[in-house]
Design a protein around this motif. Structure first.
Motif, short mmCIF file in Angstrom:
data_model
loop_
_atom_site.label_atom_id
_atom_site.label_comp_id
_atom_site.label_asym_id
_atom_site.label_seq_id
_atom_site.Cartn_x
_atom_site.Cartn_y
_atom_site.Cartn_z
N ASP A 38 -6.90 5.39 -3.15
CA ASP A 38 -6.90 6.94 -2.25
C ASP A 38 -8.10 7.78 -3.68
O ASP A 38 -6.52 7.98 -4.43
N PRO A 39 -8.34 8.42 -3.33
CA PRO A 39 -8.49 9.64 -4.04
C PRO A 39 -8.01 10.98 -4.30
O PRO A 39 -7.83 11.53 -5.17
N VAL A 40 -7.69 11.34 -3.08
CA VAL A 40 -6.75 12.39 -2.80
C VAL A 40 -5.55 11.87 -3.43
O VAL A 40 -5.05 12.77 -4.49
N GLY A 87 0.74 -1.32 -0.11
CA GLY A 87 -0.24 0.16 -0.26
C GLY A 87 0.72 1.35 0.23
O GLY A 87 1.15 1.44 -0.30
N ALA A 88 0.27 2.47 -0.28
CA ALA A 88 0.61 3.62 -0.19
C ALA A 88 1.46 4.03 1.05
O ALA A 88 3.22 4.70 1.30
N ALA A 89 2.64 3.08 2.22
CA ALA A 89 3.15 3.00 3.43
C ALA A 89 4.11 2.76 2.72
O ALA A 89 5.26 3.17 2.29
N GLY A 90 4.61 1.67 2.32
CA GLY A 90 5.51 1.08 1.42
C GLY A 90 6.10 1.61 0.07
O GLY A 90 7.34 1.86 -0.77
N ASN A 117 1.82 12.37 4.21
CA ASN A 117 2.58 11.35 3.96
C ASN A 117 2.17 10.86 2.40
O ASN A 117 2.47 10.08 1.68
N THR A 118 0.38 10.96 2.07
CA THR A 118 -0.32 11.04 0.88
C THR A 118 0.65 11.85 -0.15
O THR A 118 0.93 11.22 -1.80
N ALA A 161 -3.45 5.53 -11.59
CA ALA A 161 -4.61 4.41 -10.75
C ALA A 161 -4.37 2.99 -10.70
O ALA A 161 -4.15 2.05 -9.69
N ALA A 162 -2.90 2.89 -10.84
CA ALA A 162 -2.17 1.47 -11.45
C ALA A 162 -0.99 1.48 -9.79
O ALA A 162 -0.87 -0.03 -9.41
#
Length: 436
Positions: A342-344, A40-43, A261-262, A335-336
């Protein structure tokens, strides 16, 4: 040298090297994709924080490889067999010394390094894991860079390309296997990346064992002045990679302040896709380098003019194709790498791609020009272009534009920096060709 023959040679060297560099960039993208899907985003954020360390290693490898190979090509054109062997020995020596420093850092200093790169408490474990594996494989990365440059300059661009492509393909396969079936997460992705240059070295070693190889690793007396002479033509490549790592760190810190982080994860998407574009221009510059060095060694000024023109036309054509692809496919590309939808993150990445990629029209010219000057005995000009576009202009413009326009200012920094650098590049080009 006839124009048609030179154009054909340029096309062969440039396109083969572009294909090889595309393979390298694809394995970076594979890392990004599989980490995004698996962690996910964290990685994705941890990967983005760790990339500056890779940029440093790759930059030293390029400096030793391109610098040593440039000296090798010039010495070979001037019938200097002793200079040929000294160039290879000192390039390898430099790579091994830096590798030892990287391994020591990976074993004893990786946690402070991760904190220095911006990892907070949440991101620290993943970032440390990725960095430790990456740094411990430093000898493979650096030796692969050196051998690739020498094999390419030894008249075997297909072998150099094959080494890069097979190494990259291995990385992509191992990425999937280690991250998903084996469930190793970010450690598996790092391990796959570290193993891939070993395949490249295995392919390149075939050329070393052949009778066509013009260089051998023979022990010679270490000469510090030769190390600096080997480094000089490759300085622009080193500065480019160092600047990439430093600028990535700076971008991360600025974005953390603006969106957290986003935003860093969104920048990771844009930056990793931009690596593909940058690698194509680097491939064009490195592909032209053996021909430029050979023509410089023979003092063939007409051929040098034509090579410069070919490189610029190729760079602008590539930039147009890249920007068209981004305009058409920005949404699915973002998107990939957004496995959590996450829309943001998605909106930030799409906006970033549209703005950031406009900079490649100027960046392509700057990259191939810096490579051309370094290979044609004008290392100072190549160095100046590289450090200006990679560091000097970035810091003030990023801080000012991000303060004025937020994330739009962050995305706009790259095209503004490249446009400013292009003015200097054009002045250098005019002066250089008037003096020939």
């Amino acid at each position: 040298m006839q124009t048609t023959t030179l154009k054909q040679e340029f096309s062969k060297y440039a396109m083969l090297n572009i294909l090889g560099m595309l393979g390298v960039s694809c394995y970076i993208l594979a890392d990004t994709f599989f980490i995004a899907q698996g962690t996910g985003a964290a990685g994705l954020t941890a990967l983005n924080l760790a990339i500056p360390a890779y940029s440093l290693m790759h930059g030293v490898g390029l400096m030793a490889g391109i610098g040593g190979a440039t000296r090798y090509a010039v010495c070979r054109a001037q019938n200097d067999p002793e200079g040929v062997q000294h160039a290879f020995f000192h390039a390898m020596l430099l790579a091994l010394c830096v590798s030892a420093v990287c391994i020591a850092t990976g074993v004893f200093g990786v946690t402070p390094l991760a904190r220095l790169l911006g990892a907070d408490t949440d991101m620290l474990p993943m970032t440390v894991t990725y960095l430790r594996v990456l740094l411990c494989f430093a000898p493979a990365f650096l030796l692969n860079d050196v051998l690739t440059a020498f094999v390419r300059n030894d008249g075997a661009p297909r072998t150099a390309m094959l080494g890069m492509l097979l190494g990259s393909l291995t990385n992509i396969i191992l990425d999937y296997v280690l991250v998903f079936p084996c469930g190793l997460g970010i450690f598996g992705a790092a391990l796959a990346t570290g193993l891939s240059p070993l395949i490249g070295i295995a392919v390149l070693s075939r050329h070393l064992r052949s009778g066509a190889c013009g260089f051998r690793l023979r022990k010679t007396r270490v000469q510090p002045r030769l190390i600096s002479a080997v480094c000089a033509p490759g300085l622009s490549a080193l500065i480019g990679e160092l600047a990439t790592g430093f600028v990535l760190l700076l971008y991360n810190l600025v974005i953390l302040r603006i969106t957290g982080n986003t935003g860093v994860a969104a920048y990771g998407v844009v930056a990793n896709l931009a690596i593909v574009g940058a690698s194509i221009f680097t491939g064009a510059a490195q592909g032209a380098q053996p021909l430029v060095s050979r023509c410089f060694g023979h003092s063939d000024t007409n051929a040098l003019r034509r090579l410069f023109r070919y490189a610029i036309v190729l760079a602008l054509s590539i930039a147009a194709a890249l920007y068209a692809a981004v305009l058409l496919f920005a949404q699915p590309l973002a998107a990939a790498f957004n496995s959590q939808h996450d829309p943001v993150l998605g909106a930030l990445a799409v906006r970033g791609l549209h703005i950031y990629f406009t900079g490649f029209f100027c960046a392509g010219v700057n990259v191939v020009a810096a490579g051309f000057f370094s290979a044609a005995g004008q290392a100072r000009q190549g160095f100046t272009i590289s450090i200006l576009r990679g560091l000097v202009a970035v810091i003030p413009l990023l801080l000012v534009l991000s303060s004025l326009f937020g994330m739009d200012g962050v995305w706009a920094t790259f095209p503004v920096v490249e446009a400013a650098t292009l003015c200097v590049t054009l002045v250098y080009a005019a002066r250089h060709f008037r003096s020939l």
